[in-house]
Structure formats: structure tokens, C-alpha cells
Scaffold this motif. Structure first.
Motif, short mmCIF file in Angstrom:
data_model
loop_
_atom_site.label_atom_id
_atom_site.label_comp_id
_atom_site.label_asym_id
_atom_site.label_seq_id
_atom_site.Cartn_x
_atom_site.Cartn_y
_atom_site.Cartn_z
N ASN A 27 19.52 -19.38 97.20
CA ASN A 27 18.56 -19.10 96.13
C ASN A 27 17.93 -17.73 96.30
N SER A 28 17.55 -17.39 97.53
CA SER A 28 16.93 -16.08 97.75
C SER A 28 17.94 -14.95 97.51
N ALA A 29 19.21 -15.17 97.85
CA ALA A 29 20.24 -14.15 97.60
C ALA A 29 20.41 -13.94 96.10
N GLN A 30 20.36 -15.02 95.34
CA GLN A 30 20.49 -14.89 93.89
C GLN A 30 19.28 -14.21 93.28
N LYS A 31 18.09 -14.53 93.78
CA LYS A 31 16.89 -13.88 93.27
C LYS A 31 16.91 -12.38 93.59
N GLU A 32 17.31 -12.05 94.81
CA GLU A 32 17.38 -10.64 95.20
C GLU A 32 18.37 -9.87 94.33
N ALA A 33 19.54 -10.47 94.08
CA ALA A 33 20.53 -9.81 93.23
C ALA A 33 20.00 -9.64 91.82
N SER A 34 19.30 -10.63 91.32
CA SER A 34 18.73 -10.54 89.97
C SER A 34 17.66 -9.45 89.90
N GLU A 35 16.82 -9.38 90.92
CA GLU A 35 15.77 -8.35 90.94
C GLU A 35 16.39 -6.95 91.03
N LEU A 36 17.42 -6.81 91.87
CA LEU A 36 18.08 -5.50 91.98
C LEU A 36 18.73 -5.10 90.67
N ARG A 37 19.36 -6.07 90.01
CA ARG A 37 20.02 -5.81 88.74
C ARG A 37 19.00 -5.38 87.69
N SER A 38 17.88 -6.08 87.64
CA SER A 38 16.83 -5.74 86.67
C SER A 38 16.23 -4.37 86.96
N ALA A 39 15.99 -4.08 88.24
CA ALA A 39 15.43 -2.77 88.61
C ALA A 39 16.41 -1.66 88.27
N PHE A 40 17.70 -1.90 88.47
CA PHE A 40 18.70 -0.90 88.13
C PHE A 40 18.75 -0.66 86.63
N GLU A 41 18.67 -1.75 85.86
CA GLU A 41 18.71 -1.62 84.40
C GLU A 41 17.49 -0.88 83.87
N ARG A 42 16.33 -1.06 84.52
CA ARG A 42 15.12 -0.37 84.08
C ARG A 42 15.06 1.05 84.61
#
Length: 102
Positions: free
Chosen positions: A44-59
Motif C-alpha cells: 500500500n505504501s509503495a502504491q501511495k508513493e508511486a501515486s504521489e510521485l506521478r501527481s507531483a511529476f504531472e504538476r
């Protein structure tokens, strides 16, 4: 590599392997449940981290590298797939036990 170092490592690993079954036999079922919960939390934490990185990259925040984002996404995907396979094996083992004749 020095042969003495290799032999010393093998002795340490053998000692750890012989101690492992005694610790497992003394442990209770709660330890397995705790280990399973920790594994699920890790995925779960790996998925959250990947999601946060993806969102930060998109922004466009920070100095995110596309390679970092893709590696994190692949790690989370791989860990999720491994968890699904473990779950499938546990369900299969449960079904086998339930179908055993008494």
C-alpha cells in the motif's frame, strides 16, 4: 574474494538456518497475521508513493525525473502482482485443505 570469508558467511547462514525452525515452531498464528499485515501495508505504501510521485511529476513540482516516476510505478505494480499471487496460493491451499477427506 577470500575463501575464508565465504566459508565464514556459509557458517553464519547455516547457523541462522538451524535457528530458524525453532523460532518458527515457538511462534503463534498471530505472527503470520502480523507478517501478512506488514506485507500488505508495504504494498500500500509503495502504491501511495508511486501515486504521489506521478501527481507531483504531472504538476511539475520539484525536480522530478520521469525515470524515477516510472521505476516507482513499476515497483508498486510488481509488488501488487506478487501480493495477488500470494493471495491466490493461500486461497488455493485453503480450498485444498477444505476438500480433504476427514
Amino acid at each position: 574474494m577470500n575463501i575464508d570469508q565465504v566459508l565464514a558467511q556459509m557458517r553464519v547462514m547455516a547457523a541462522q538456518a538451524t535457528n530458524q525452525p525453532t523460532q518458527a515452531s515457538e511462534s503463534s498464528g498471530a505472527d503470520f497475521g502480523e507478517l501478512l499485515k506488514q506485507s500488505i501495508d508495504h504494498v500500500n505504501s509503495a502504491q501511495k508513493e508511486a501515486s504521489e510521485l506521478r501527481s507531483a511529476f504531472e504538476r511539475g513540482e520539484g525536480d522530478m525525473d520521469l525515470a524515477q516516476v516510472m521505476i516507482a510505478a513499476q515497483k508498486s505494480s510488481l509488488s501488487f502482482e506478487a501480493m495477488v499471487q500470494v493471495r491466490n496460493k493461500l486461497v488455493e491451499a485453503y480450498k485444498d485443505v477444505m476438500n480433504m477427506p476427514i
